[in-house]
Design an enzyme around this catalytic site. Structure first.
Site, PDB file in Angstrom:
ATOM      1  N   LYS A 151       0.857  -1.188   0.000  1.00 13.15           N
ATOM      2  CA  LYS A 151       0.000   0.000   0.000  1.00 13.15           C
ATOM      3  C   LYS A 151       0.886   1.228   0.000  1.00 13.15           C
ATOM      4  CE  LYS A 151      -3.556   2.283   2.754  1.00 13.15           C
ATOM      5  NZ  LYS A 151      -4.535   2.109   3.840  1.00 13.15           N
ATOM      6  N   LYS A 209      -2.377  -1.384  -3.768  1.00 13.09           N
ATOM      7  CA  LYS A 209      -3.257  -0.233  -3.623  1.00 13.09           C
ATOM      8  C   LYS A 209      -2.430   1.029  -3.659  1.00 13.09           C
ATOM      9  CE  LYS A 209      -6.167   1.959  -0.298  1.00 13.09           C
ATOM     10  NZ  LYS A 209      -6.485   2.038   1.081  1.00 13.09           N
TER      11      LYS A 209
HETATM   12  C1  PBG Z   1      -7.232   2.882   5.736  1.00 18.78           C
HETATM   13  C2  PBG Z   1      -7.689   2.909   4.340  1.00 18.78           C
HETATM   14  C3  PBG Z   1      -7.590   3.961   3.427  1.00 18.78           C
HETATM   15  C4  PBG Z   1      -8.184   3.521   2.240  1.00 18.78           C
HETATM   16  C5  PBG Z   1      -8.629   2.222   2.463  1.00 18.78           C
HETATM   17  N1  PBG Z   1      -8.291   1.865   3.762  1.00 18.78           N
HETATM   18  C6  PBG Z   1      -7.110   5.342   3.591  1.00 18.78           C
HETATM   19  C7  PBG Z   1      -5.718   5.668   3.890  1.00 18.78           C
HETATM   20  O1  PBG Z   1      -4.829   4.819   3.911  1.00 18.78           O
HETATM   21  O2  PBG Z   1      -5.523   6.852   4.150  1.00 18.78           O
HETATM   22  C8  PBG Z   1      -8.293   4.330   0.977  1.00 18.78           C
HETATM   23  C9  PBG Z   1      -9.280   3.841  -0.016  1.00 18.78           C
HETATM   24  C10 PBG Z   1      -9.618   4.784  -1.083  1.00 18.78           C
HETATM   25  O3  PBG Z   1      -8.970   5.833  -1.306  1.00 18.78           O
HETATM   26  O4  PBG Z   1     -10.601   4.499  -1.769  1.00 18.78           O
HETATM   27  N2  PBG Z   1      -8.233   2.463   6.606  1.00 18.78           N
END
Ligand code: PBG
Length: 323
Positions: free
Chosen positions: A194, A247
């Site tokens: 991520k 992601k």
């Molecule tokens: C963290 C989380 C995030 C997203 C999914 N899980 C946000 C982050 O890491 O700030 C982002 C998903 C998206 O942008 O659609 N709980």
């Protein structure tokens, strides 16, 4: 002498027969944002057609999803109260525990994935407990809390746990917490690679989870790093993750392909909020054929190697696949 590729492109039947990649609605997981209250459907300006829902509305939403053939959802909670540790996430009566229980009760056939993280629950908006000396998240204290949070989700009836906090060792910690609580058959889909991405901007409006200071670069990955991206996912495989994830999706398709080629585990992509909103806003501006661009985007994920696509577009995709 040259190759006549076009010989296979002239007849539409043959062209379709030779399609290498196809989309199936069973590839998709649809995200839902849950908050307390009743009959709440708050649309968020930065994400057209995406809503914060109360549990009763989420249950109705599942009726619609089933009609469309969508059988899997991923839940995000928006708590009433936030504090420095994110206590509501550890409470068996917290928003996500309640949502999972009630949704599974009404829809035992919906596969409920829970996002496992603290950023929505902490008053500082970071993904765990802060270490005052580091001025960022304390890895090992957060691991203990993640284990406890996973057991809360499991007891509520979650079908799969998806940790998104990018803590080192999170998969081992969660696996052993789940196993000790007799949830040895509950799968973990890790947000294994991520990135610290600005494509999450609109999500943070919906989930009310923007960090109150700093950024997430001390735990999420540097978008410039390819080798590290592979190492992160492989480490989670070794710790016992059942499914890996990249992601965001669209700007990272090279990483999707490389991880796919380096693992035997199934791979998910998260087609994130910023990717979604870009297409929506481009459609509003009249500069793209929205449905075609969206489907082309979805196919690119499959072609790059994704087995699972988490996407806010899932309902629209379903309607197109059905027609
Ligand atoms: C963290 C989380 C995030 C997203 C999914 N899980 C946000 C982050 O890491 O700030 C982002 C998903 C998206 O942008 O659609 N709980």
């Amino acid at each position: 002498m040259f190759k006549r590729f076009r010989r296979r492109r002239i007849n539409p039947v043959l062209r379709e027969m030779l399609t290498e990649t196809t989309l199936n609605i069973s590839d998709f997981i649809y995200p839902l944002f849950i908050r307390s209250g009743e009959r709440i459907r708050n649309e968020i300006a930065s994400m057209p057609d995406v809503f914060q829902l109360s549990i009763d509305e989420a249950i109705k939403e599942c009726d619609e999803l089933k009609k469309l053939g969508i059988k899997a959802i991923i839940l995000f909670g928006i708590p009433d109260v936030k504090d420095s540790v994110g206590s509501e996430a550890l409470d068996e009566h917290g928003i996500i525990a309640r949502a999972v229980r009630e949704i599974k009760n009404a829809h035992p056939d919906i596969f409920v994935v829970t996002d496992l993280c603290f950023c929505e629950y902490t008053d500082h908006g970071h993904c765990g407990v802060l270490n005052p000396k580091l001025q960022t998240v304390d890895n090992d204290i957060t691991l203990k809390n993640l284990g406890a949070q996973a057991v809360v989700h499991a007891k509520a009836g979650a079908d799969m746990i998806a940790p998104s906090g990018m803590m080192d060792g999170m998969i081992s910690a969660i696996r052993s917490a789940l196993d000790s609580a007799n949830f040895e058959y509950l799968p973990i889909m890790s947000y294994s690679t991520k990135f610290a991405s600005s494509f999450y901007g609109p999500f943070r409006d919906v989930a009310e989870s923007a960090p109150s200071f700093g950024d997430r670069k001390s735990y999420q990955m540097n978008p410039a790093n390819r080798r590290e991206a592979i190492a992160e996912s492989i480490a989670d495989e070794e710790e016992g993750a059942d499914i890996l994830m990249v992601k965001p999706a669209l700007a990272y398709l090279d990483i999707v392909r490389e991880i796919k080629d380096n693992t035997t585990l199934p791979l998910a992509v998260y087609n994130v909020s910023g990717e979604y909103s870009m297409l929506k806003m481009a459609a509003r501006a009249g500069v793209i054929d929205y449905e075609k661009v969206m489907m082309e985007t979805m196919i690119s994920f499959k072609r790059a190697g994704a087995d699972i696509i988490i996407s806010y577009h899932a309902k629209e995709v379903a309607k197109i696949l059905q027609s």
